[in-house]
Write an enzyme that holds these catalytic residues in place. Structure first.
Site, PDB file in Angstrom:
ATOM      1  N   GLY A  14      35.867  39.052  40.531  1.00 16.85           N
ATOM      2  CA  GLY A  14      36.478  40.172  39.795  1.00 16.85           C
ATOM      3  C   GLY A  14      35.437  40.832  38.900  1.00 16.85           C
ATOM      4  N   VAL A  26      18.616  42.120  33.536  1.00 17.28           N
ATOM      5  CA  VAL A  26      17.883  41.261  34.487  1.00 17.28           C
ATOM      6  C   VAL A  26      16.777  42.082  35.156  1.00 17.28           C
ATOM      7  CG1 VAL A  26      18.067  39.971  36.660  1.00 17.28           C
ATOM      8  CG2 VAL A  26      19.854  39.729  34.921  1.00 17.28           C
ATOM      9  N   ARG A  28      15.328  44.985  34.269  1.00 17.36           N
ATOM     10  CA  ARG A  28      14.253  45.461  33.379  1.00 17.36           C
ATOM     11  C   ARG A  28      13.339  44.314  32.936  1.00 17.36           C
ATOM     12  NH1 ARG A  28      16.289  50.462  30.630  1.00 17.36           N
ATOM     13  NH2 ARG A  28      16.473  51.889  32.403  1.00 17.36           N
ATOM     14  N   ARG A  75      35.222  39.256  46.775  1.00 12.42           N
ATOM     15  CA  ARG A  75      35.500  37.819  46.814  1.00 12.42           C
ATOM     16  C   ARG A  75      35.271  37.423  48.278  1.00 12.42           C
ATOM     17  NH1 ARG A  75      37.902  36.877  41.860  1.00 12.42           N
ATOM     18  NH2 ARG A  75      39.328  38.454  41.072  1.00 12.42           N
ATOM     19  N   ASP A 106      33.655  31.415  38.013  1.00 12.65           N
ATOM     20  CA  ASP A 106      33.417  30.085  38.587  1.00 12.65           C
ATOM     21  C   ASP A 106      33.178  30.111  40.099  1.00 12.65           C
ATOM     22  OD1 ASP A 106      36.049  30.743  38.967  1.00 12.65           O
ATOM     23  OD2 ASP A 106      36.870  28.828  38.276  1.00 12.65           O
ATOM     24  N   THR A 128      33.363  37.582  33.294  1.00 10.67           N
ATOM     25  CA  THR A 128      34.779  37.655  33.668  1.00 10.67           C
ATOM     26  C   THR A 128      35.591  37.992  32.428  1.00 10.67           C
ATOM     27  OG1 THR A 128      36.753  36.366  34.255  1.00 10.67           O
ATOM     28  CG2 THR A 128      34.852  35.097  33.604  1.00 10.67           C
ATOM     29  N   ASP A 130      38.378  37.021  31.771  1.00  7.42           N
ATOM     30  CA  ASP A 130      39.308  35.940  31.432  1.00  7.42           C
ATOM     31  C   ASP A 130      38.807  34.994  30.336  1.00  7.42           C
ATOM     32  OD1 ASP A 130      40.755  36.993  33.528  1.00  7.42           O
ATOM     33  OD2 ASP A 130      40.143  35.457  34.967  1.00  7.42           O
ATOM     34  N   ASP A 132      37.342  32.267  30.864  1.00  7.30           N
ATOM     35  CA  ASP A 132      37.911  31.001  31.341  1.00  7.30           C
ATOM     36  C   ASP A 132      36.860  30.052  31.901  1.00  7.30           C
ATOM     37  OD1 ASP A 132      37.241  32.400  33.611  1.00  7.30           O
ATOM     38  OD2 ASP A 132      39.041  31.863  34.716  1.00  7.30           O
ATOM     39  N   ARG A 165      63.209  48.865  20.325  1.00  9.14           N
ATOM     40  CA  ARG A 165      63.180  48.091  21.573  1.00  9.14           C
ATOM     41  C   ARG A 165      62.214  46.912  21.449  1.00  9.14           C
ATOM     42  NH1 ARG A 165      62.303  53.226  25.539  1.00  9.14           N
ATOM     43  NH2 ARG A 165      64.482  53.724  25.913  1.00  9.14           N
ATOM     44  N   ARG A 174      44.401  35.036  34.651  1.00 13.64           N
ATOM     45  CA  ARG A 174      44.591  33.953  35.623  1.00 13.64           C
ATOM     46  C   ARG A 174      45.288  32.780  34.935  1.00 13.64           C
ATOM     47  NH1 ARG A 174      42.093  34.054  40.520  1.00 13.64           N
ATOM     48  NH2 ARG A 174      40.471  35.456  39.846  1.00 13.64           N
ATOM     49  N   ALA A 189      52.123  40.987  17.594  1.00 14.98           N
ATOM     50  CA  ALA A 189      53.258  40.626  18.467  1.00 14.98           C
ATOM     51  C   ALA A 189      54.089  39.514  17.817  1.00 14.98           C
ATOM     52  CB  ALA A 189      52.731  40.168  19.822  1.00 14.98           C
ATOM     53  N   HIS A 258      45.178  45.491  36.342  1.00 16.46           N
ATOM     54  CA  HIS A 258      43.739  45.770  36.455  1.00 16.46           C
ATOM     55  C   HIS A 258      43.224  46.825  35.490  1.00 16.46           C
ATOM     56  CE1 HIS A 258      44.696  43.754  40.233  1.00 16.46           C
ATOM     57  NE2 HIS A 258      43.421  43.425  40.288  1.00 16.46           N
ATOM     58  N   VAL A 259      44.137  47.579  34.866  1.00 21.36           N
ATOM     59  CA  VAL A 259      43.651  48.660  34.005  1.00 21.36           C
ATOM     60  C   VAL A 259      42.727  48.114  32.915  1.00 21.36           C
ATOM     61  CG1 VAL A 259      45.627  48.699  32.399  1.00 21.36           C
ATOM     62  CG2 VAL A 259      44.345  50.777  32.815  1.00 21.36           C
TER      63      VAL A 259
HETATM   64  O1  F6P Z   1      39.343  36.858  37.105  1.00 26.67           O
HETATM   65  C1  F6P Z   1      39.571  38.173  36.702  1.00 26.67           C
HETATM   66  C2  F6P Z   1      40.931  38.619  37.144  1.00 26.67           C
HETATM   67  O2  F6P Z   1      41.122  39.947  36.717  1.00 26.67           O
HETATM   68  C3  F6P Z   1      42.109  37.740  36.679  1.00 26.67           C
HETATM   69  O3  F6P Z   1      42.474  38.016  35.358  1.00 26.67           O
HETATM   70  C4  F6P Z   1      43.153  38.111  37.688  1.00 26.67           C
HETATM   71  O4  F6P Z   1      44.093  37.073  37.851  1.00 26.67           O
HETATM   72  C5  F6P Z   1      42.361  38.306  38.953  1.00 26.67           C
HETATM   73  O5  F6P Z   1      41.021  38.587  38.552  1.00 26.67           O
HETATM   74  C6  F6P Z   1      42.847  39.425  39.828  1.00 26.67           C
HETATM   75  O6  F6P Z   1      42.085  39.423  40.977  1.00 26.67           O
HETATM   76  P1  F6P Z   1      42.014  40.656  41.986  1.00 26.67           P
HETATM   77  O7  F6P Z   1      41.157  41.709  41.356  1.00 26.67           O
HETATM   78  O8  F6P Z   1      41.395  40.078  43.194  1.00 26.67           O
HETATM   79  O9  F6P Z   1      43.411  41.145  42.163  1.00 26.67           O
END
Ligand code: F6P
Length: 358
Positions: A14, A26, A28, A75, A106, A128, A130, A132, A165, A174, A189, A258-259
């Protein structure tokens, strides 16, 4: 000092804001060391399909501020096969690529270690949204994604308050709740729901009901995409329906998806990407490889990729039989301490959120 003539750079998995800044750094730094640089287009697929372009200081101009990755990403399942791997090695030989810097998460690092084991020294740069990758405190893209998420939630707050609301917002990450938790805290929140920590649904329903009765207008609940019900449904949508049914507060559901992976990287991401990219080249020039660049307690450093991958599984409770066999007791103790540290970090923020979301 290693006698590299040519380094390849790729971005895989991703995409993340700041990947371009890492590629630029890298390229430069390596060019400054007198090493040729090529970009591999489309991640590991580009290595398999021989999609390689030369990079010069000018070809990485004007990308530091851009989101996405100008080297494109993928991927790549074929890279997991021995046949795919051999095609990738052939491409490296054909272009005389002596080493690779692989930017991603990863999955990217698993590919990187496979390349190192087949004679192409590789270093990973963690990119990433995430955050993570357990071994590093920070991954490139996280800050931008959180800021974009926070901005979106701020927009939802405006309209929630106008109409009295609730809005349940599902965010990416993920199986890591870091984006959800931090943005919930920063956007005021009433609750965050993440995969790593237990969540008291009845308590949050009562909280919303009580606060609404006391005159609070506008509620935000941030749910990580990794939280699913027992029958596999995404929990955010389910919770939105329950809140409306059980509190009487009209509730909307928003999936940001994805935004938040796009957009111009923040200063934090450009800066860290530059530091990490430069360090990756320094390590390769020192003859080191099979490493992942990490930020630990504010310092840019490196760890063995295999250690990083297994530490990740350790924390996520995804260890496979035999995973720990290659590690000494001291390493396993370090993994345990790291897992405890990550858990503690989340718990502290979670506690703070519950104390301030009244
Ligand atoms: O790992 C980054 C990520 O955006 C996650 O947050 C999400 O679950 C996943 O990739 C979405 O993957 P794809 O872009 O393949 O839909």
């Amino acid at each position: 000092m290693a006698k590299f003539r040519k380094i390849g750079i790729l971005t895989s998995g991703g995409d993340a804001p700041g990947m371009n800044a890492a590629v630029r750094a890298v390229a430069r730094k390596a060019l400054d060391e007198g090493v040729e640089v090529v970009g591999i287009l489309g991640g590991y697929s580009g290595l398999i399909k021989d999609n390689v372009i030369p990079l010069t200081p000018r070809s990485v101009s004007n990308i530091i501020s851009r989101g996405g990755t100008f080297l494109y990403s993928d991927r790549c399942l074929e890279f997991k096969t021995e046949e795919g791997m051999q095609k990738a090695i052939e491409t490296c030989k054909k272009h005389e690529i002596d080493a690779i810097v692989a930017c991603g998460g990863d999955g990217t690092f698993r590919g990187a270690t496979d390349l190192t084991n087949r004679g192409i020294p590789t270093v990973g740069v963690p990119c990433t949204i995430d955050n993570d990758i357990t071994a590093t405190d920070y991954t490139i893209g996280f800050d931008t994604a959180m800021n974009t998420t926070m901005h979106m939630i701020d927009c939802l707050r405006d309209t929630c308050v106008s109409h009295a609301r609730c809005n349940v917002v599902e965010v990416m990450g993920r199986d890591c709740g870091a984006i959800a938790l931090n943005t919930a805290l920063a956007s005021g929140a009433v609750a965050a729901v993440l995969p790593e920590l237990p969540f008291d649904e009845a308590e949050i329903l009562t909280r919303i009901k009580t606060l609404a009765a006391a005159g609070k207008r506008g509620f935000l609940v941030v749910v990580s995409e990794g939280v699913v019900t027992e029958d596999g449904k995404k929990y955010g949508e389910v919770l939105a329906k329950k809140i409306e049914a059980e509190t009487g507060v009209e509730t909307k559901f928003a999936r940001l998806a994805h935004v938040v992976r796009g957009g111009n990287p923040t200063l934090r991401d450009r800066f860290t990407a530059t530091e990490m990219g430069v360090h990756a080249v320094e390590l390769l020039m020192d003859g080191k490889s099979n490493l992942v660049i990490c930020e630990i307690d504010g310092k840019i450093t490196e760890l063995d990729i295999n250690y990083a991958l297994i530490a990740d599984r350790y924390y996520k409770k995804k260890l496979k039989p035999g995973d720990l066999d290659a590690f000494c007791a001291e390493d396993v103790a370090k993994m345990e301490a790291l897992a405890a540290k990550r858990h503690e970090e989340l718990s502290v923020i979670y506690q703070m959120l519950s104390e301030t979301s009244k």
